[in-house]
Write an enzyme that holds these catalytic residues in place. Structure first.
Site, PDB file in Angstrom:
ATOM      1  N   HIS A  82      -2.975  -9.772  -2.873  1.00 43.01           N
ATOM      2  CA  HIS A  82      -2.878  -8.402  -3.274  1.00 43.01           C
ATOM      3  C   HIS A  82      -1.458  -8.194  -3.891  1.00 43.01           C
ATOM      4  CE1 HIS A  82      -3.065  -4.033  -3.607  1.00 43.01           C
ATOM      5  NE2 HIS A  82      -2.183  -3.891  -2.861  1.00 43.01           N
ATOM      6  N   ASP A 133      -8.196  -3.354  -5.179  1.00 43.41           N
ATOM      7  CA  ASP A 133      -8.274  -4.136  -6.297  1.00 43.41           C
ATOM      8  C   ASP A 133      -9.722  -4.232  -6.800  1.00 43.41           C
ATOM      9  OD1 ASP A 133      -5.320  -4.740  -6.051  1.00 43.41           O
ATOM     10  OD2 ASP A 133      -5.989  -5.721  -4.243  1.00 43.41           O
TER      11      ASP A 133
END
Ligand code: NAD
Ligand code: LMR
Length: 329
Positions: free
Chosen positions: A185, A157
């Site tokens: 996440h 990410d």
């Protein structure tokens, strides 16, 4: 010295991509020998045996030994670094949390096997989704292994966030730093540009010149693009990210072992930093010092950022409740 590395799901897409980068020295550098343990379920053993043959054919000078097994005790025997990748990926229209029931059951037995068989300094990185809560399950099952040895991958990410910022600013990605991911996440994650620098200067001014209304750009463009990038990859590619996930896994473990030059992001077990409930595996801005992740403390978090962090943390709390009700915690 030789480092023993266990990769679960070794014949899956990410596992297969990881093996050859590790054998080539991308993880631990050009001087560190590695011993690989490929842990699969019985259906995956044939493909893992094939990968082991290909590893031989790579004639990697750093690769001392490869073992393929479906026995967790053998798979984690003497393991220094455990990469827990083996788990089902999501398909189109699913959220990662939808995988909890399918995947959560994998991580308790693996946590126990790590506690019983791994080296005393073992470090564990969970990639299989939902990564944060799977790491929580593994840690809770690993009696005697300190909680700070269990982490979840959110580096992908962060890499996505840095890349999007670099594209917007028209600058090479290596000049963009300090874009931490907070929370889960998942689509609720908070990629935070408030401390970002470009070429050592605050990114905010450069952003204002290019996008104008920075808060609107963050809300409408940047955050959704980063937080939903996994789904975008699934839509475009037809299956979830592989090489970028393997690359981020290498980044995470390499930095953990060898140290960071600047902040990065990792899902680590909260000790209550920034008001995140203790025990949750939450992504924070972190640095790696002497082989340990440390949360970067004392950052200013304004009300808007606080609300975003709180929303993602609330989802982590919900996931913890869900795995409790499934009897996995
Ligand atoms: P894949 O289906 O290609 O491979 C998964 C492999 O795991 C298979 O070979 C399967 O046999 C194996 N496996 C299943 N259960 C196992 C067990 N109990 N022990 C050992 N091996 C087992 O999937 P993939 O594309 O490699 O993705 C793996 C996981 O990583 C998925 O859950 C995916 O959602 C996740 N992922 C996470 C991130 C992240 O940033 N955290 C990024 C990409 C993918
Ligand atoms: C990703 O972020 O690409 C992975 O977690 C796979 C997914 O399901 O999005």
């Amino acid at each position: 010295m030789t480092t023993t590395i266990t990769i679960t799901g070794a014949s899956g897409q990410i596992g297969y991509a990881l093996l050859f980068r590790i054998a080539a020295g991308d993880l631990l550098g050009p001087d560190e020998k590695v011993r690989l343990r490929l842990l699969e379920i019985p259906q995956g053993l044939g493909a893992a045996e094939g990968a082991a043959l290909e590893l031989q054919d790579g004639a990697f000078g750093l690769l001392e030994h490869v073992e393929v097994t479906d026995d967790v005790a053998v798979g984690f025997d003497g393991c220094d670094l455990a990469l827990l990748v083996g788990a089902r990926p999501r398909g189109p229209g699913m959220e990662r949390g939808d995988l909890l029931a399918a995947n959560g059951g994998i991580f308790g037995p693996q946590g126990s096997a790590i506690a019983a068989n791994a080296a005393s300094g073992v470090r564990v990185t969970v990639v299989g989704n939902p990564a944060n809560t799977n790491a929580l399950i593994a840690s809770a099952s690993a009696d005697g292994v300190p909680a700070d040895r269990f982490t979840a991958l959110t580096r992908l990410d962060e890499n996505r966030a840095r890349a999007q910022l670099a594209l917007t600013l028209g600058t090479p990605v290596h000049t963009v730093r300090r874009v931490p991911i907070w929370g889960n996440h998942s689509a609720t994650q908070f990629p935070d540009v408030s401390h970002a620098t470009v070429g050592g200067k605050p990114a905010r001014e450069a952003l204002e010149q290019i996008v104008g209304d920075v808060p609107a750009w963050l809300e409408q463009t940047f955050i959704p693009r980063v937080a939903k990038r996994g789904a975008e990859i699934i839509d475009v590619r037809g299956s979830s990210s592989v090489a970028s996930a393997a690359s981020a896994t290498i980044d995470h473990v390499r930095d953990w072992v060898r140290g960071t030059e600047d902040w990065t992001s990792a899902g680590v077990v909260s000790r209550g930093e920034y008001g995140v409930p203790e025990g949750l595996v939450c992504s924070f801005p972190v640095e790696a010092v002497d082989g340990q992740w440390r949360v970067v403390e004392g950052l200013d978090v304004d009300d808007w950022a606080r609300a975003r962090i709180d929303a993602s943390v609330a989802e982590l709390v919900e996931e913890r409740e869900a795995v409790r009700s499934l009897g996995l915690l």
